[in-house]
Motif scaffolding. Structure first.
Motif, PDB file in Angstrom:
ATOM      1  N   PHE A 177     -28.543 -11.420  -4.299  1.00 54.18           N
ATOM      2  CA  PHE A 177     -29.143 -11.548  -4.870  1.00 54.18           C
ATOM      3  C   PHE A 177     -30.718 -11.868  -4.254  1.00 54.18           C
ATOM      4  CE2 PHE A 177     -25.693 -12.616  -7.419  1.00 54.18           C
ATOM      5  CZ  PHE A 177     -25.755 -11.397  -8.732  1.00 54.18           C
ATOM      6  N   ARG A 178     -31.946 -11.044  -4.040  1.00 56.49           N
ATOM      7  CA  ARG A 178     -32.819 -11.655  -3.709  1.00 56.49           C
ATOM      8  C   ARG A 178     -33.655 -11.049  -4.390  1.00 56.49           C
ATOM      9  NH1 ARG A 178     -32.022  -8.926   2.306  1.00 56.49           N
ATOM     10  NH2 ARG A 178     -29.783  -9.939   2.591  1.00 56.49           N
ATOM     11  N   ASN A 179     -34.882 -12.206  -4.702  1.00 55.90           N
ATOM     12  CA  ASN A 179     -35.979 -12.293  -5.299  1.00 55.90           C
ATOM     13  C   ASN A 179     -37.668 -11.268  -4.924  1.00 55.90           C
ATOM     14  OD1 ASN A 179     -38.228 -11.801  -7.722  1.00 55.90           O
ATOM     15  ND2 ASN A 179     -37.813 -14.150  -7.845  1.00 55.90           N
ATOM     16  N   GLU A 180     -36.980  -9.944  -4.714  1.00 54.92           N
ATOM     17  CA  GLU A 180     -37.434  -8.705  -3.565  1.00 54.92           C
ATOM     18  C   GLU A 180     -38.543  -9.016  -4.214  1.00 54.92           C
ATOM     19  OE1 GLU A 180     -36.866  -7.464  -0.159  1.00 54.92           O
ATOM     20  OE2 GLU A 180     -34.548  -6.941  -0.771  1.00 54.92           O
ATOM     21  N   ILE A 181     -40.325  -8.757  -3.712  1.00 54.14           N
ATOM     22  CA  ILE A 181     -41.548  -8.962  -4.294  1.00 54.14           C
ATOM     23  C   ILE A 181     -41.591  -7.299  -4.276  1.00 54.14           C
ATOM     24  CG2 ILE A 181     -43.648  -8.989  -3.864  1.00 54.14           C
ATOM     25  CD1 ILE A 181     -41.834 -11.270  -4.466  1.00 54.14           C
TER      26      ILE A 181
ATOM     27  N   PHE B 214     -32.285   2.059  -3.846  1.00 53.88           N
ATOM     28  CA  PHE B 214     -32.525   1.603  -2.614  1.00 53.88           C
ATOM     29  C   PHE B 214     -32.759   0.482  -2.265  1.00 53.88           C
ATOM     30  CE2 PHE B 214     -35.469   0.951   1.316  1.00 53.88           C
ATOM     31  CZ  PHE B 214     -34.342   1.302   2.466  1.00 53.88           C
ATOM     32  N   ARG B 215     -33.503  -0.158  -2.993  1.00 52.84           N
ATOM     33  CA  ARG B 215     -34.129  -2.473  -2.771  1.00 52.84           C
ATOM     34  C   ARG B 215     -34.380  -2.050  -4.136  1.00 52.84           C
ATOM     35  NH1 ARG B 215     -36.093  -4.640   1.643  1.00 52.84           N
ATOM     36  NH2 ARG B 215     -36.700  -2.567   2.232  1.00 52.84           N
ATOM     37  N   THR B 216     -33.454  -3.132  -4.755  1.00 53.68           N
ATOM     38  CA  THR B 216     -33.237  -4.293  -5.999  1.00 53.68           C
ATOM     39  C   THR B 216     -33.115  -5.748  -5.950  1.00 53.68           C
ATOM     40  OG1 THR B 216     -30.866  -3.689  -5.822  1.00 53.68           O
ATOM     41  CG2 THR B 216     -31.855  -2.215  -6.717  1.00 53.68           C
ATOM     42  N   ARG B 217     -33.139  -6.004  -6.902  1.00 57.68           N
ATOM     43  CA  ARG B 217     -32.998  -7.927  -6.784  1.00 57.68           C
ATOM     44  C   ARG B 217     -31.775  -8.209  -6.806  1.00 57.68           C
ATOM     45  NH1 ARG B 217     -37.937  -7.051  -9.786  1.00 57.68           N
ATOM     46  NH2 ARG B 217     -39.184  -8.088  -8.291  1.00 57.68           N
TER      47      ARG B 217
ATOM     48  N   GLN C 231     -34.231   4.936   6.959  1.00 51.76           N
ATOM     49  CA  GLN C 231     -34.258   3.564   6.244  1.00 51.76           C
ATOM     50  C   GLN C 231     -33.126   2.861   6.785  1.00 51.76           C
ATOM     51  OE1 GLN C 231     -36.876   1.866   5.452  1.00 51.76           O
ATOM     52  NE2 GLN C 231     -38.004   3.414   4.713  1.00 51.76           N
ATOM     53  N   GLU C 232     -32.885   1.690   6.864  1.00 49.46           N
ATOM     54  CA  GLU C 232     -32.110   0.512   6.736  1.00 49.46           C
ATOM     55  C   GLU C 232     -31.081   1.422   5.887  1.00 49.46           C
ATOM     56  OE1 GLU C 232     -32.485  -3.104   8.076  1.00 49.46           O
ATOM     57  OE2 GLU C 232     -30.002  -3.216   7.210  1.00 49.46           O
ATOM     58  N   ILE C 233     -29.528   1.639   6.237  1.00 48.75           N
ATOM     59  CA  ILE C 233     -28.664   1.293   5.349  1.00 48.75           C
ATOM     60  C   ILE C 233     -27.359   0.056   5.695  1.00 48.75           C
ATOM     61  CG2 ILE C 233     -29.037   3.710   4.693  1.00 48.75           C
ATOM     62  CD1 ILE C 233     -26.020   5.124   6.267  1.00 48.75           C
TER      63      ILE C 233
HETATM   64  P1  ATP Z   1     -34.792  -5.092   4.692  1.00 46.16           P
HETATM   65  O1  ATP Z   1     -35.539  -4.535   6.088  1.00 46.16           O
HETATM   66  O2  ATP Z   1     -34.597  -3.492   3.921  1.00 46.16           O
HETATM   67  O3  ATP Z   1     -34.868  -5.169   3.320  1.00 46.16           O
HETATM   68  P2  ATP Z   1     -32.672  -5.854   5.903  1.00 46.16           P
HETATM   69  O4  ATP Z   1     -32.772  -6.365   6.945  1.00 46.16           O
HETATM   70  O5  ATP Z   1     -33.207  -7.751   4.863  1.00 46.16           O
HETATM   71  O6  ATP Z   1     -33.058  -5.357   4.669  1.00 46.16           O
HETATM   72  P3  ATP Z   1     -30.109  -7.031   5.359  1.00 46.16           P
HETATM   73  O7  ATP Z   1     -30.866  -8.815   4.906  1.00 46.16           O
HETATM   74  O8  ATP Z   1     -29.765  -7.050   7.249  1.00 46.16           O
HETATM   75  O9  ATP Z   1     -31.289  -6.251   5.272  1.00 46.16           O
HETATM   76  O10 ATP Z   1     -28.746  -6.669   4.291  1.00 46.16           O
HETATM   77  C1  ATP Z   1     -28.022  -5.785   5.135  1.00 46.16           C
HETATM   78  C2  ATP Z   1     -28.047  -4.337   3.932  1.00 46.16           C
HETATM   79  O11 ATP Z   1     -27.761  -4.420   2.873  1.00 46.16           O
HETATM   80  C3  ATP Z   1     -29.251  -3.921   4.275  1.00 46.16           C
HETATM   81  O12 ATP Z   1     -28.733  -2.660   5.652  1.00 46.16           O
HETATM   82  C4  ATP Z   1     -29.138  -3.752   2.764  1.00 46.16           C
HETATM   83  O13 ATP Z   1     -27.658  -1.875   2.918  1.00 46.16           O
HETATM   84  C5  ATP Z   1     -28.585  -4.379   1.741  1.00 46.16           C
HETATM   85  N1  ATP Z   1     -29.795  -4.764   0.858  1.00 46.16           N
HETATM   86  C6  ATP Z   1     -30.322  -5.434   1.724  1.00 46.16           C
HETATM   87  N2  ATP Z   1     -31.225  -5.957   0.147  1.00 46.16           N
HETATM   88  C7  ATP Z   1     -31.235  -4.928  -0.297  1.00 46.16           C
HETATM   89  C8  ATP Z   1     -31.684  -4.919  -1.401  1.00 46.16           C
HETATM   90  N3  ATP Z   1     -32.821  -5.737  -1.950  1.00 46.16           N
HETATM   91  N4  ATP Z   1     -31.277  -3.950  -2.814  1.00 46.16           N
HETATM   92  C9  ATP Z   1     -30.108  -3.115  -2.292  1.00 46.16           C
HETATM   93  N5  ATP Z   1     -29.159  -3.293  -0.992  1.00 46.16           N
HETATM   94  C10 ATP Z   1     -29.947  -4.398   0.008  1.00 46.16           C
END
Ligand code: ATP
Length: 453
Positions: free
Chosen positions: A191-195, A202-205, A277-279
């Motif tokens: 869980f991350r309280n992404e801003i 792709f990027r969820t909480r 983008q990073e996966i």
């Molecule tokens: P980003 O820079 O995209 O936020 P990160 O470098 O913080 O990612 P890591 O902490 O290395 O990501 O997490 C490893 C993997 O977890 C990422 O490659 C991604 O696939 C997934 N991930 C990370 N944050 C999220 C998110 N908010 N939603 C969906 N998938 C995520």
């Protein structure tokens, strides 16, 4: 490799609508207006993501004798997050608008001028001088454990699964008697309280990670880092992701976490404005994690190397991949619209690797009479314990094929007049559109050979 340029179109909007209509992915709590950047997996989505996770688990845990599985709890002792650096370091600088109350990342490119000064203008309401100076905002969700809501009872929802592995390092090593080098793998929610979340899943909480931490002897870490980098890229290719859409991105000195010795991202080209983008992240984390937990817990976490009679803290090579983000990569990679020769209407196809497709075969009686529905039903019942199959007798056969193409079903099995007479059926290939006659008795084997590689 490029991080920017992409020649692929943006298909996200079309995917969001297809995913909802066909039951892959729904917005969370939709009837209440939705929850921000949280998504629910419907009947087909849960199968697709489960196939992906199973494939990861099989290649990491089942197919190897040097990686053990783990399923650690989401709630952990709060000191874990002090030791890991998340309490102090897992922060984004944010600015608030005093006028419209919206919040932005300090590096939001839409902000003109220095936040906190009279010149800076709010990107949302347009007022000048209303943006606060940047303040650090922690991305961890907090809650309380037990009946009292005070600072002593704060716990966090884990922002990554890795810490559950580090704190169990010795438990697993001693229980399994593994010798370094070995790894621990787990799949779980984070869980991350992404801003600035967004772009669908792709990027969820709330999301799922598949993480494997590989513990190695210091000095051998550069070798293992290379090994895992290649293995992981190979795995992504094995999912059917287009090799031209996959790339490594090496972290620059500025991007590297302070404890990391080396880091590569595996990127996928999502097309449109997202591009590469990073996966997955592959990181050489040194002995940072184990030494911090040793320090904060006061418990020794050293590995005892019996043949050499010495104790040391292993170095960790981490591979961390998002299950949801990779599911999105699978969807984007698979989506195509094409003309059908000899037909007025085109078709939409999700060209999933057969092993990942949620449904493996559609089973259709050509018409609803002359024993065809009975034979097709029998076939579907015989196959169902072995593969997810879908029986459909309604509408024109072309439409039934197209409905399966759209959800990525690799095979269409049709029972026609000849089938009832001689026990053969036609099998239509989703991608080539070629039809083959196969004896119904051989069908299970025929599908297995094509689905499981
Ligand atoms: P980003 O820079 O995209 O936020 P990160 O470098 O913080 O990612 P890591 O902490 O290395 O990501 O997490 C490893 C993997 O977890 C990422 O490659 C991604 O696939 C997934 N991930 C990370 N944050 C999220 C998110 N908010 N939603 C969906 N998938 C995520």
């Amino acid at each position: 490799m490029p991080e920017s340029a992409t020649t692929h179109p943006d298909v996200l909007e079309k995917l969001v609508s297809l995913c909802k209509r066909r039951g892959f992915i729904f917005q969370s709590s939709e009837i209440y207006g939705g929850t921000g950047s949280v998504w629910d997996y419907g009947p087909l989505g849960v199968e697709l993501k489960k196939n992906l996770k199973d494939r990861w688990w099989r290649s990491m845990v089942r197919a190897r004798d040097d990686i053990e599985g783990l399923d650690a709890a989401i709630l952990m002792h709060p000191r874990v997050w002090e030791a890991s650096g998340h309490v102090s370091g897992f922060v984004d600088p944010l600015v608030d608008c005093r006028h419209c109350k919206k919040r932005f990342r300090a590096d939001d490119p839409r902000i003109k001028g220095e936040p906190g000064t009279p010149e800076a203008q709010c990107p949302s309401c347009g007022m000048k001088g209303t943006l606060s100076a940047p303040r650090l905002f922690n991305l961890m969700f907090k809650t309380f454990m037990g009946p009292v809501e005070d600072t002593a009872s704060i716990v966090y929802l884990r922002p990554e699964t890795a810490q559950g592995i580090y704190v169990n390092f010795l438990n697993v090593q001693q229980a399994t008697r593994q010798k370094v080098p070995f790894g621990i793998a787990q799949i779980g929610k984070a869980f991350r309280n992404e801003i600035t979340p967004g772009n669908f899943i792709f990027r969820t909480r709330e999301f799922e990670q598949m993480e494997m931490q590989f513990f190695v002897e210091p000095g051998t870490d550069a070798h293992w880092f290379e090994y895992w980098k290649e293995q992981r890229m190979q795995w992504h290719r094995s999912l059917g992701l287009d090799p031209a859409r996959l790339a490594f991105h090496q972290h620059t000195k500025e991007e590297l976490a302070h404890y990391a010795r080396a880091a590569f991202d595996i990127q996928f080209d999502f097309g449109g404005t997202l591009g590469f983008q990073e996966i997955e992240g592959v990181h050489n984390r040194g002995d940072y994690d184990l030494s911090r937990h040793q320090e904060f817990s006061g418990k020794k976490l050293e590995y005892f190397d019996q043949p050499n009679n010495r104790r040391y803290l292993p170095v960790v090579i981490e591979t961390s991949v998002g299950a949801d983000r990779t599911t999105l990569a699978l969807l984007v990679n698979a989506y195509r619209e094409e003309e059908v020769p000899g037909e007025a209407e085109g078709r939409t196809v999700l060209g999933f690797h057969p092993a990942l497709a949620p449904i493996k075969a559609g089973i259709f009686p050509l018409v609803k009479k002359d024993g065809m529905p009975e034979m097709a039903t029998r076939l579907a019942n015989d196959l169902r314990p072995h593969f997810p199959v879908f029986y459909d007798e309604s509408g024109a056969i072309g439409r039934r094929y197209r409905r399966q193409d759209e959800i990525g079903t690799p095979f269409g099995i049709t029972v026609d007049g000849q089938s009832v007479a001689d026990g053969t059926v036609t099998v239509r290939d989703r991608d080539t559109l070629k039809q083959e006659r196969v004896s119904a008795d051989r069908l299970r084997e025929y599908l297995r050979e094509r689905i499981e590689p």
